[in-house]
Design a protein around this motif. Structure first.
Motif, PDB file in Angstrom:
ATOM      1  N   ASP A  25      11.172  33.457 -38.182  1.00 42.34           N
ATOM      2  CA  ASP A  25      11.987  33.179 -37.089  1.00 42.34           C
ATOM      3  C   ASP A  25      12.303  31.673 -37.252  1.00 42.34           C
ATOM      4  OD1 ASP A  25      13.341  32.559 -35.140  1.00 42.34           O
ATOM      5  OD2 ASP A  25      11.780  33.507 -33.667  1.00 42.34           O
ATOM      6  N   LEU A  26      13.709  31.142 -37.574  1.00 39.69           N
ATOM      7  CA  LEU A  26      14.043  29.736 -37.814  1.00 39.69           C
ATOM      8  C   LEU A  26      14.557  29.129 -36.254  1.00 39.69           C
ATOM      9  CD1 LEU A  26      16.149  30.630 -40.781  1.00 39.69           C
ATOM     10  CD2 LEU A  26      13.940  29.450 -40.865  1.00 39.69           C
ATOM     11  N   GLY A  27      14.236  29.793 -35.319  1.00 41.56           N
ATOM     12  CA  GLY A  27      14.449  29.291 -34.094  1.00 41.56           C
ATOM     13  C   GLY A  27      15.692  29.376 -33.231  1.00 41.56           C
ATOM     14  N   GLU A  28      16.149  28.882 -32.498  1.00 42.33           N
ATOM     15  CA  GLU A  28      17.623  28.541 -32.037  1.00 42.33           C
ATOM     16  C   GLU A  28      18.507  29.782 -32.119  1.00 42.33           C
ATOM     17  OE1 GLU A  28      19.062  25.699 -31.076  1.00 42.33           O
ATOM     18  OE2 GLU A  28      17.391  24.824 -31.228  1.00 42.33           O
ATOM     19  N   GLY A  29      17.673  31.054 -31.919  1.00 40.24           N
ATOM     20  CA  GLY A  29      18.405  32.411 -31.861  1.00 40.24           C
ATOM     21  C   GLY A  29      18.935  32.948 -33.030  1.00 40.24           C
ATOM     22  N   LEU A  30      18.635  32.049 -34.310  1.00 37.28           N
ATOM     23  CA  LEU A  30      19.217  32.656 -35.518  1.00 37.28           C
ATOM     24  C   LEU A  30      18.389  33.821 -36.107  1.00 37.28           C
ATOM     25  CD1 LEU A  30      19.030  28.981 -37.086  1.00 37.28           C
ATOM     26  CD2 LEU A  30      21.030  30.396 -35.959  1.00 37.28           C
ATOM     27  N   THR A  31      19.105  34.730 -36.644  1.00 36.24           N
ATOM     28  CA  THR A  31      18.510  35.791 -37.259  1.00 36.24           C
ATOM     29  C   THR A  31      18.955  36.387 -38.641  1.00 36.24           C
ATOM     30  OG1 THR A  31      20.829  37.145 -36.820  1.00 36.24           O
ATOM     31  CG2 THR A  31      19.323  37.101 -35.022  1.00 36.24           C
ATOM     32  N   GLU A  32      19.457  35.289 -39.298  1.00 36.93           N
ATOM     33  CA  GLU A  32      19.717  35.445 -40.615  1.00 36.93           C
ATOM     34  C   GLU A  32      19.651  33.956 -41.444  1.00 36.93           C
ATOM     35  OE1 GLU A  32      23.142  37.747 -41.119  1.00 36.93           O
ATOM     36  OE2 GLU A  32      24.588  36.004 -40.739  1.00 36.93           O
ATOM     37  N   ALA A  33      19.492  33.806 -42.630  1.00 37.39           N
ATOM     38  CA  ALA A  33      19.914  32.645 -43.471  1.00 37.39           C
ATOM     39  C   ALA A  33      20.175  33.230 -44.927  1.00 37.39           C
ATOM     40  CB  ALA A  33      18.493  31.942 -43.500  1.00 37.39           C
ATOM     41  N   GLU A  34      21.034  32.359 -45.611  1.00 36.74           N
ATOM     42  CA  GLU A  34      21.215  32.157 -47.025  1.00 36.74           C
ATOM     43  C   GLU A  34      20.692  31.414 -47.958  1.00 36.74           C
ATOM     44  OE1 GLU A  34      25.161  31.001 -49.261  1.00 36.74           O
ATOM     45  OE2 GLU A  34      25.723  31.803 -47.320  1.00 36.74           O
ATOM     46  N   VAL A  35      20.357  32.213 -48.809  1.00 38.19           N
ATOM     47  CA  VAL A  35      19.272  31.444 -49.758  1.00 38.19           C
ATOM     48  C   VAL A  35      20.306  30.464 -50.435  1.00 38.19           C
ATOM     49  CG1 VAL A  35      18.055  31.631 -51.983  1.00 38.19           C
ATOM     50  CG2 VAL A  35      17.825  33.375 -50.285  1.00 38.19           C
ATOM     51  N   VAL A  36      19.713  29.438 -50.525  1.00 40.87           N
ATOM     52  CA  VAL A  36      20.694  28.250 -51.029  1.00 40.87           C
ATOM     53  C   VAL A  36      19.917  28.106 -52.431  1.00 40.87           C
ATOM     54  CG1 VAL A  36      21.372  25.830 -51.123  1.00 40.87           C
ATOM     55  CG2 VAL A  36      21.609  27.211 -49.044  1.00 40.87           C
ATOM     56  N   ARG A  37      18.933  27.747 -52.653  1.00 38.72           N
ATOM     57  CA  ARG A  37      18.329  27.271 -53.951  1.00 38.72           C
ATOM     58  C   ARG A  37      16.641  27.636 -54.012  1.00 38.72           C
ATOM     59  NH1 ARG A  37      16.350  21.538 -56.162  1.00 38.72           N
ATOM     60  NH2 ARG A  37      16.542  21.170 -53.979  1.00 38.72           N
ATOM     61  N   TRP A  38      16.202  28.502 -54.724  1.00 38.87           N
ATOM     62  CA  TRP A  38      14.743  28.486 -54.996  1.00 38.87           C
ATOM     63  C   TRP A  38      14.076  27.277 -55.446  1.00 38.87           C
ATOM     64  CZ3 TRP A  38      12.286  32.374 -52.641  1.00 38.87           C
ATOM     65  CH2 TRP A  38      13.089  33.549 -52.355  1.00 38.87           C
ATOM     66  N   LEU A  39      13.081  26.788 -54.909  1.00 38.02           N
ATOM     67  CA  LEU A  39      12.249  25.917 -55.672  1.00 38.02           C
ATOM     68  C   LEU A  39      11.196  26.305 -56.421  1.00 38.02           C
ATOM     69  CD1 LEU A  39      12.121  23.837 -52.130  1.00 38.02           C
ATOM     70  CD2 LEU A  39      13.836  23.690 -54.051  1.00 38.02           C
ATOM     71  N   VAL A  40      10.805  27.510 -56.555  1.00 39.79           N
ATOM     72  CA  VAL A  40       9.916  28.058 -57.404  1.00 39.79           C
ATOM     73  C   VAL A  40      10.452  29.342 -58.208  1.00 39.79           C
ATOM     74  CG1 VAL A  40       7.907  27.412 -56.048  1.00 39.79           C
ATOM     75  CG2 VAL A  40       8.958  29.682 -55.590  1.00 39.79           C
ATOM     76  N   ALA A  41       9.836  29.441 -59.193  1.00 40.42           N
ATOM     77  CA  ALA A  41      10.176  30.838 -59.848  1.00 40.42           C
ATOM     78  C   ALA A  41       8.975  31.706 -60.083  1.00 40.42           C
ATOM     79  CB  ALA A  41      10.675  30.196 -61.494  1.00 40.42           C
ATOM     80  N   VAL A  42       9.114  33.164 -60.608  1.00 37.38           N
ATOM     81  CA  VAL A  42       8.337  33.971 -60.787  1.00 37.38           C
ATOM     82  C   VAL A  42       7.514  33.292 -61.992  1.00 37.38           C
ATOM     83  CG1 VAL A  42       7.840  36.378 -61.702  1.00 37.38           C
ATOM     84  CG2 VAL A  42       9.860  35.924 -60.241  1.00 37.38           C
ATOM     85  N   GLY A  43       6.014  33.488 -61.546  1.00 43.34           N
ATOM     86  CA  GLY A  43       5.182  32.925 -62.590  1.00 43.34           C
ATOM     87  C   GLY A  43       4.702  31.515 -62.221  1.00 43.34           C
ATOM     88  N   ASP A  44       5.236  30.740 -61.462  1.00 45.98           N
ATOM     89  CA  ASP A  44       4.917  29.632 -61.059  1.00 45.98           C
ATOM     90  C   ASP A  44       3.754  29.650 -60.074  1.00 45.98           C
ATOM     91  OD1 ASP A  44       6.944  28.400 -62.247  1.00 45.98           O
ATOM     92  OD2 ASP A  44       8.030  27.776 -60.356  1.00 45.98           O
ATOM     93  N   THR A  45       2.901  28.709 -59.927  1.00 45.15           N
ATOM     94  CA  THR A  45       1.798  28.691 -58.930  1.00 45.15           C
ATOM     95  C   THR A  45       2.115  27.659 -57.892  1.00 45.15           C
ATOM     96  OG1 THR A  45       0.222  28.931 -61.011  1.00 45.15           O
ATOM     97  CG2 THR A  45      -0.813  28.128 -58.742  1.00 45.15           C
ATOM     98  N   VAL A  46       1.733  28.541 -56.587  1.00 43.04           N
ATOM     99  CA  VAL A  46       2.359  27.614 -55.549  1.00 43.04           C
ATOM    100  C   VAL A  46       0.873  27.474 -54.489  1.00 43.04           C
ATOM    101  CG1 VAL A  46       4.646  28.586 -55.227  1.00 43.04           C
ATOM    102  CG2 VAL A  46       2.670  29.776 -54.071  1.00 43.04           C
TER     103      VAL A  46
END
Length: 448
Positions: free
Chosen positions: A10-31
């Motif tokens: 929940d991003l607050g302010e009554g927001l119900t959706e968000a658009e993916v701008v940029r992934w900062l990780v990829a499959v296989g990365d360790t987070v």
């Protein structure tokens, strides 16, 4: 091995959706826990979402440019140590405050804070507690086709992460030179220099891609060359502007202002406040004299609301469109503090880093369309506010002074107001407070 799926929070302010701008990780990365994993764009701003898990990324549930609903899967992480998730992380708590750094000046006649290249910016991270990162478990043998799990980057300084993020460099791609592979500021600086030697990549902010259609429009008989999907931000702006036109019976007044003395004041102290900061100070004085313009109309209760204090909105042109973030508590700031906050806020807005409170909390808006080299405008009131003041570009024009024709620095103020709140007399009175102060700034500042 346990797979844990993190859902879009929940991003607050009554927001119900968000658009993916940029992934900062990829499959296989360790987070690691609390590590930013994705930038998402809401109708308010662009925010980074941190991970509540540590382990190896096994799936990204969404492509860049895709809109996800709150509560839908965002990322899956494999971890055979089955860690407990961290306490819920407030996305708003991940935001950054911009440092007060002097930007490019406005010049002697243009007030440039509202333009994309008007000022530089820096960031300072808000202090927050991090749970201690657990050591990575030894990776099991995997087929040659499976990406090898990587050890989480060893970083102890928030400043190091900040430097890397500002430069657009993934911390996981930097090799640490410190003890046990610790990543230091020198490592980040070297990575930045290395990146500068490579041709700049395309902008990372996701934009809606035009879709060629070839369909024939029934009304005009013309072929549609393309259709461009509206982003969530653009839809939000469109709805706000449409609501303003539907609900507010607005009127607009104009006045030409001789800003010669104001320009001279600015030129006399190049390191002092910018022109827009002086105008903002005079606007605050006008709102003290006419407080009904700093409020809203509560139509449901049939009441006119006035605020004890001013959150001064500033119209800023960005790559995402026109936004109006607010200098919160502007009435408490000195002119120099206003100048620093205006620079910080406009830079944050252009980067999509202004907070939801700053994006939605304005009580009155100042629109510097002169920065776009425009002389006048009948601006649309930023609903639910009740007024907006526009400032045109400052130009040399012939003017009569003491019966003599001379060249002066002239600008135009335009003021749109909600006629439910006041009549033309109050609007004109407010305009004269601002205009008179701009024409005789020394006397006005002495009274403030």
């Amino acid at each position: 091995m346990t797979t844990q799926t993190f859902e879009l929070p929940d991003l607050g302010e009554g927001l119900t959706e968000a658009e993916v701008v940029r992934w900062l990780v990829a499959v296989g990365d360790t987070v690691a826990i609390d590590q930013p994993i994705v930038e998402v764009e809401t109708a308010k701003s662009i925010v980074e979402v941190p991970s509540p898990y540590q382990g190896t990324v096994s799936a990204l549930h969404g492509e860049e440019g895709q809109v996800l609903e709150v509560g839908k899967p965002l990322i899956s992480v494999d971890d055979d140590s089955s860690p407990e998730p961290a306490a819920p992380v407030s996305v708003e708590g991940e935001r950054y405050r911009e440092e007060e750094r002097a930007g490019a000046g406005s010049g002697n006649v243009l007030i440039g804070y509202g333009t994309p290249d008007a000022s530089a910016s820096g960031r300072r991270r808000r202090p927050r507690k991090r749970p201690p990162a657990r050591p990575a478990q030894p990776a099991a043998p995997t087929p040659a086709t499976t990406p090898a799990a990587k050890r989480p980057p060893l970083v102890t300084s928030p400043l190091v992460r900040q430097m890397a993020r500002e430069a657009g460099i993934r911390i996981s791609e930097i090799t640490g030179s410190g003890p046990n592979g610790l990543i230091t500021r020198r490592d980040v600086r070297e990575a930045i220099e290395a990146a500068r030697s490579v041709p700049a990549a395309a902008a990372t902010t996701a934009r809606p891609e035009p879709v060629p259609t070839g369909a024939v429009d029934a009304r005009t008989g013309l072929v549609e060359s393309q259709r461009v999907p509206m982003s969530g931000f653009r839809r939000s702006v469109a709805e706000s502007l449409s609501r303003s036109r539907r609900e507010i019976p607005e009127a607009t007044v104009w006045v030409d202002v001789d800003a010669t003395e104001l320009v001279r004041l600015r030129q006399s102290d190049p390191s002092g406040p910018g022109l827009l900061s002086y105008v903002a100070r005079f606007v605050l004085a006008g709102l003290r004299a006419y407080p009904e313009l700093n409020g809203l109309v509560d139509a449901e209760r049939g009441e006119l609301v006035q605020y004890d204090g001013v959150n001064l909105g500033l119209a800023v042109q960005t790559d995402r469109g026109l936004v109006a973030p607010a200098v919160m508590g502007a009435h408490r700031l000195t002119t120099m503090e206003l100048d620093a906050e205006i620079k910080r806020l406009t830079a944050a807005a252009r980067e999509g880093k202004a907070s939801p409170a700053e994006m939605t909390g304005g009580t009155f808006t100042l629109n510097n369309y002169g920065s776009l080299r425009v002389d006048g405008s009948a601006a649309i009131i930023n609903h639910p506010q009740v007024a907006i003041l526009g400032l045109g570009r400052i130009m040399d024009r012939p003017w009569i002074v003491d019966g003599e024709l001379t060249a002066r620095k002239i600008t135009q103020l335009s003021f749109a107001f909600d006629h439910r709140v006041c009549d033309g007399g109050a609007a004109a009175g407010f305009m004269r407070v601002v205009a008179d102060a701009m024409e005789n700034p020394a006397a006005a500042i002495a009274r403030l």
